[in-house]
Enzyme design. Structure first.
Site, PDB file in Angstrom:
ATOM      1  N   ASP A 171       0.860  -1.139   0.101  1.00  0.00           N
ATOM      2  CA  ASP A 171       0.212   0.208   0.048  1.00  0.00           C
ATOM      3  C   ASP A 171       0.925   1.511   0.094  1.00  0.00           C
ATOM      4  O   ASP A 171       2.024   1.325   0.699  1.00  0.00           O
ATOM      5  CB  ASP A 171      -0.969  -0.163   1.192  1.00  0.00           C
ATOM      6  CG  ASP A 171      -2.064   1.027   1.265  1.00  0.00           C
ATOM      7  OD1 ASP A 171      -3.046   0.531   1.345  1.00  0.00           O
ATOM      8  OD2 ASP A 171      -1.924   2.155   1.032  1.00  0.00           O
ATOM      9  N   ASN A 172       0.513   2.337  -0.529  1.00  0.00           N
ATOM     10  CA  ASN A 172       1.387   3.419  -0.722  1.00  0.00           C
ATOM     11  C   ASN A 172       0.927   4.297   0.339  1.00  0.00           C
ATOM     12  O   ASN A 172       1.516   5.498   0.428  1.00  0.00           O
ATOM     13  CB  ASN A 172       1.338   4.078  -2.174  1.00  0.00           C
ATOM     14  CG  ASN A 172      -0.039   4.843  -2.616  1.00  0.00           C
ATOM     15  OD1 ASN A 172      -0.902   4.612  -1.796  1.00  0.00           O
ATOM     16  ND2 ASN A 172      -0.142   5.039  -3.839  1.00  0.00           N
ATOM     17  N   TYR A 200     -14.686   6.671 -13.503  1.00  0.00           N
ATOM     18  CA  TYR A 200     -14.427   5.824 -12.442  1.00  0.00           C
ATOM     19  C   TYR A 200     -14.987   4.446 -13.298  1.00  0.00           C
ATOM     20  O   TYR A 200     -14.195   3.627 -12.980  1.00  0.00           O
ATOM     21  CB  TYR A 200     -14.955   6.142 -11.348  1.00  0.00           C
ATOM     22  CG  TYR A 200     -15.057   5.074 -10.259  1.00  0.00           C
ATOM     23  CD1 TYR A 200     -13.895   4.469  -9.697  1.00  0.00           C
ATOM     24  CD2 TYR A 200     -16.233   4.496  -9.756  1.00  0.00           C
ATOM     25  CE1 TYR A 200     -14.100   3.500  -8.846  1.00  0.00           C
ATOM     26  CE2 TYR A 200     -16.409   3.543  -8.667  1.00  0.00           C
ATOM     27  CZ  TYR A 200     -15.187   2.743  -8.325  1.00  0.00           C
ATOM     28  OH  TYR A 200     -15.294   1.865  -7.468  1.00  0.00           O
ATOM     29  N   LEU A 209     -21.495   9.320   1.334  1.00  0.00           N
ATOM     30  CA  LEU A 209     -22.538   9.812   1.891  1.00  0.00           C
ATOM     31  C   LEU A 209     -22.737   9.632   3.427  1.00  0.00           C
ATOM     32  O   LEU A 209     -22.990  10.196   4.438  1.00  0.00           O
ATOM     33  CB  LEU A 209     -24.121   9.329   1.453  1.00  0.00           C
ATOM     34  CG  LEU A 209     -25.362   9.766   2.081  1.00  0.00           C
ATOM     35  CD1 LEU A 209     -25.541  11.429   1.735  1.00  0.00           C
ATOM     36  CD2 LEU A 209     -26.421   8.982   1.614  1.00  0.00           C
TER      37      LEU A 209
HETATM   38  N1  UDP Z   1     -24.617  11.862  -1.859  1.00  0.00           N
HETATM   39  C1  UDP Z   1     -25.232  13.025  -1.273  1.00  0.00           C
HETATM   40  N2  UDP Z   1     -24.637  13.896  -0.695  1.00  0.00           N
HETATM   41  C2  UDP Z   1     -23.145  13.657  -0.133  1.00  0.00           C
HETATM   42  C3  UDP Z   1     -22.538  12.677  -1.004  1.00  0.00           C
HETATM   43  C4  UDP Z   1     -23.461  11.729  -1.578  1.00  0.00           C
HETATM   44  O1  UDP Z   1     -26.499  13.294  -1.790  1.00  0.00           O
HETATM   45  O2  UDP Z   1     -22.823  14.745   0.278  1.00  0.00           O
HETATM   46  C5  UDP Z   1     -25.400  10.921  -2.694  1.00  0.00           C
HETATM   47  C6  UDP Z   1     -24.834  10.863  -4.104  1.00  0.00           C
HETATM   48  O3  UDP Z   1     -25.289  11.602  -5.098  1.00  0.00           O
HETATM   49  C7  UDP Z   1     -25.099   9.465  -4.030  1.00  0.00           C
HETATM   50  C8  UDP Z   1     -25.293   8.709  -2.899  1.00  0.00           C
HETATM   51  O4  UDP Z   1     -25.398   9.612  -2.192  1.00  0.00           O
HETATM   52  O5  UDP Z   1     -26.419   9.238  -4.781  1.00  0.00           O
HETATM   53  C9  UDP Z   1     -24.149   7.803  -2.559  1.00  0.00           C
HETATM   54  O6  UDP Z   1     -23.153   8.467  -2.821  1.00  0.00           O
HETATM   55  P1  UDP Z   1     -21.503   7.852  -2.366  1.00  0.00           P
HETATM   56  O7  UDP Z   1     -20.483   9.261  -2.726  1.00  0.00           O
HETATM   57  O8  UDP Z   1     -21.519   7.728  -0.925  1.00  0.00           O
HETATM   58  O9  UDP Z   1     -21.279   6.630  -3.103  1.00  0.00           O
HETATM   59  P2  UDP Z   1     -21.377   6.287  -4.923  1.00  0.00           P
HETATM   60  O10 UDP Z   1     -22.920   5.814  -5.029  1.00  0.00           O
HETATM   61  O11 UDP Z   1     -20.990   7.667  -5.451  1.00  0.00           O
HETATM   62  O12 UDP Z   1     -20.480   5.194  -4.978  1.00  0.00           O
END
Ligand code: UDP
Length: 344
Positions: A46-47, A156, A205
């Site tokens: 791991d870096n 991604y 989230l």
């Molecule tokens: N999300 C949100 N507010 C935040 C971060 C994420 O409403 O501050 C939403 C995001 O748009 C997605 C969901 O929560 O619909 C899950 O996002 P997360 O980044 O956790 O995981 P991802 O689905 O991108 O892998």
């Protein structure tokens, strides 16, 4: 084409030694802990760009190096007599991948190619790796099983799909055996409260919601409330990180038992909206967690929910900690114990 497991008895403890790339990261560290608990020798590579040294047990050999460094990969494989790799090391932010795709093509695609080349050289021919439901893109059917078209809508997802294709081509040409585990939304923390999610910057989230509950943020922004979903916010399938760790063990066992290539969704089959996540977090933390609607985040599909029974059929795996409440309770325990993350 239907994939089948090589061994229908579903052993869940693989043979070591296992090289765990990205083993200091969120899902990697939970998997390393599981390997150690089962007595499987492993080595972490791991870096520490996003991982945490504190998340890896001190007795586990640790190579602090980057997958951009082919000599370091070669040395780790040779010195530890590695034939099996679990590969978590990658960039994983949808939003960042849209604004800085170069980083994603370099660290996800190019670095994985480095790893596969050195594995080929060392005759290490089994790899379990982190793929994602983001390789599916916008849902054509809900829920999405492994036969769902793979049409990612963000860099991604593109890079993870490239990684899957690379593995498939190496399998055909060079006999690599691989398992692509397509995670839905990894969440939660070790029940013991000492391992969990600690990203800098944090964009996910659940940790962000819990940071509001800890008083570290004033509010949570809900990215879009005008999606075609029951309450207008995005729906995701949150899967407990300890269940993910278990699936990696099982996947490696199947490769060691002779399975040539596997593509497996890891989700619960149940989706929760952003609003629902916030509501359950309010119940678990007892904090009002103010939430404000904001613009949609570029690259977000409205709904991602896993379907089918492939993981059960080929790995004998099913989630044991399903349910948002269990996930949030474990995540909350970690966040309360580590309000400033591992560094504190
Ligand atoms: N999300 C949100 N507010 C935040 C971060 C994420 O409403 O501050 C939403 C995001 O748009 C997605 C969901 O929560 O619909 C899950 O996002 P997360 O980044 O956790 O995981 P991802 O689905 O991108 O892998």
């Amino acid at each position: 084409m239907r994939e089948s497991a090589a061994d229908a008895s579903f052993p869940s403890t693989p043979r070591g030694p296992v090289l765990v790339c990205g083993g200091a990261g969120y899902i990697g560290s939970h998997t390393v802990r599981r390997l150690v608990e089962r007595g499987v020798p492993c080595v972490v590579f791991d870096n520490l760009s996003t991982g945490h040294r504190e998340a890896v047990p001190s007795e586990v050999p640790f190579v602090e190096a980057d997958l951009g460094d082919r000599k370091a990969i070669a040395a780790a494989l040779r010195e530890h007599g590695i034939q099996d790799v679990i590969h978590f090391a990658a960039k994983c932010y949808v939003g960042e991948s849209v604004t800085d795709p170069s980083k994603y093509y370099r660290e996800n695609v190019h670095y994985t190619w480095n790893l596969l080349e050195e594995m080929r050289e060392a005759q290490a021919d089994r790899i379990v790796f982190s793929s994602t439901c983001a390789t599916y893109g916008n849902p054509v059917t809900i829920p999405m099983d492994e036969s769902h078209p793979q049409q990612p809508i963000n860099p991604y997802g593109h890079t993870k799909l490239h990684m899957e294709h690379m593995m498939a081509d190496y399998a055909t040409a060079y006999g690599l055996r691989y398992c692509a585990l397509r995670y839905f939304n990894a969440a939660g923390a070790a029940e013991s409260g000492d391992l969990g999610e600690d990203h800098e910057p944090e964009t996910h989230l659940i940790p962000l919601v819990l940071q509001v509950a800890l008083g570290q943020r004033d509010q949570i922004l809900m990215f879009g409330d005008d999606y075609d979903t029951p309450d207008g916010t995005c729906v995701r399938d949150y899967i407990h990180v300890e269940d993910l760790a278990d699936a990696h063990m099982r996947a490696l066992c199947q490769l060691q038992a002779g399975a040539p290539r596997l593509h497996v969704n890891l989700g619960t089959g149940t989706g929760y909206s952003v609003r629902e996540v916030i509501e359950v977090a309010r119940e678990v933390t007892g904090h009002p967690i103010p939430a404000v609607v904001a613009d949609r985040r570029p690259g977000d599909p409205p709904q991602l929910v896993s379907g089918g029974t492939h993981a059960k059929d080929v790995l004998g795996w099913q989630p044991r900690k399903a349910g948002l409440r269990a996930i949030l309770e474990d995540a909350w325990r970690f966040h309360r114990n580590h309000p400033k993350g591992y560094s504190a």
